[in-house]
Design a protein around this motif. Structure first.
Motif, PDB file in Angstrom:
ATOM      1  N   ASN A   1       0.778  -1.397   0.141  1.00  0.00           N
ATOM      2  CA  ASN A   1      -0.184   0.035  -0.013  1.00  0.00           C
ATOM      3  C   ASN A   1       0.856   1.214  -0.158  1.00  0.00           C
ATOM      4  OD1 ASN A   1      -2.330  -1.348  -0.214  1.00  0.00           O
ATOM      5  ND2 ASN A   1      -2.607  -1.496   2.067  1.00  0.00           N
ATOM      6  N   GLN A   2       1.843   1.343   0.856  1.00  0.00           N
ATOM      7  CA  GLN A   2       2.857   2.329   0.720  1.00  0.00           C
ATOM      8  C   GLN A   2       3.667   2.566  -0.648  1.00  0.00           C
ATOM      9  OE1 GLN A   2       6.305   2.158   3.131  1.00  0.00           O
ATOM     10  NE2 GLN A   2       6.374   4.257   3.608  1.00  0.00           N
ATOM     11  N   ARG A   3       3.887   1.488  -1.092  1.00  0.00           N
ATOM     12  CA  ARG A   3       4.604   1.629  -2.528  1.00  0.00           C
ATOM     13  C   ARG A   3       3.403   2.225  -3.480  1.00  0.00           C
ATOM     14  NH1 ARG A   3       5.830  -3.388  -6.816  1.00  0.00           N
ATOM     15  NH2 ARG A   3       6.700  -2.009  -8.397  1.00  0.00           N
ATOM     16  N   TYR A   4       2.017   1.692  -3.642  1.00  0.00           N
ATOM     17  CA  TYR A   4       1.017   2.184  -4.455  1.00  0.00           C
ATOM     18  C   TYR A   4       0.870   3.781  -4.260  1.00  0.00           C
ATOM     19  CZ  TYR A   4      -3.464   2.788  -6.474  1.00  0.00           C
ATOM     20  OH  TYR A   4      -4.252   3.188  -7.466  1.00  0.00           O
ATOM     21  N   ARG A   5       0.688   3.880  -2.924  1.00  0.00           N
ATOM     22  CA  ARG A   5       0.186   5.486  -2.614  1.00  0.00           C
ATOM     23  C   ARG A   5       1.503   6.447  -2.941  1.00  0.00           C
ATOM     24  NH1 ARG A   5      -1.154   3.258   2.306  1.00  0.00           N
ATOM     25  NH2 ARG A   5       0.823   3.902   3.338  1.00  0.00           N
ATOM     26  N   ARG A   6       2.864   6.013  -2.875  1.00  0.00           N
ATOM     27  CA  ARG A   6       3.806   6.633  -3.574  1.00  0.00           C
ATOM     28  C   ARG A   6       3.796   6.856  -5.080  1.00  0.00           C
ATOM     29  NH1 ARG A   6       7.521   4.342   0.312  1.00  0.00           N
ATOM     30  NH2 ARG A   6       8.214   2.946  -1.172  1.00  0.00           N
ATOM     31  N   TRP A   7       3.495   5.720  -5.667  1.00  0.00           N
ATOM     32  CA  TRP A   7       3.328   5.612  -7.216  1.00  0.00           C
ATOM     33  C   TRP A   7       2.307   6.362  -7.523  1.00  0.00           C
ATOM     34  CZ3 TRP A   7      -0.029   2.538 -10.177  1.00  0.00           C
ATOM     35  CH2 TRP A   7       0.250   2.339 -11.469  1.00  0.00           C
TER      36      TRP A   7
END
Length: 102
Positions: A14-20
């Motif tokens: 989720n953190q990766r997705y939010r940054r992306w």
């Protein structure tokens, strides 16, 4: 190496997705279809042009992403649901009236 708990894996994803997602909206802050029509509207969503369920390998592919405003996002997904109605086995699918998209 121990296996990560599912909750930790999900949080990291989720953190990766939010940054992306944030990076995409920073680089293209306007709704693409509205901008193409000469209208300036801020994008609130990122949308997979080719749906993830049809092309999961293109999930992170930026060429398969378009920024959309809320109205365009709802219109696209409403149209996708309508397109699938004839395939439903549910008897209600025969009597549901869908408003025309503008």
């Amino acid at each position: 190496m121990p296996i990560e708990p599912e909750s930790l894996r999900r949080a990291r994803w989720n953190q990766r997705y939010r940054r992306w997602r944030a990076g995409i909206l920073r680089s293209e802050p306007l709704c693409r279809p509205c901008a193409e029509a000469g209208i300036t509207v801020a994008a609130e969503h990122i949308d997979h042009i080719e749906p993830v369920h049809l092309a999961p390998e293109r999930f992170w592919d930026r060429t398969n992403i378009q920024p959309l405003c809320r109205d365009c996002h709802e219109r696209k997904h409403r149209a996708a649901r309508v397109a699938h109605l004839p395939n439903l086995k549910c008897p209600l699918a025969q009597i549901i009236t869908i408003p025309q998209l503008v």
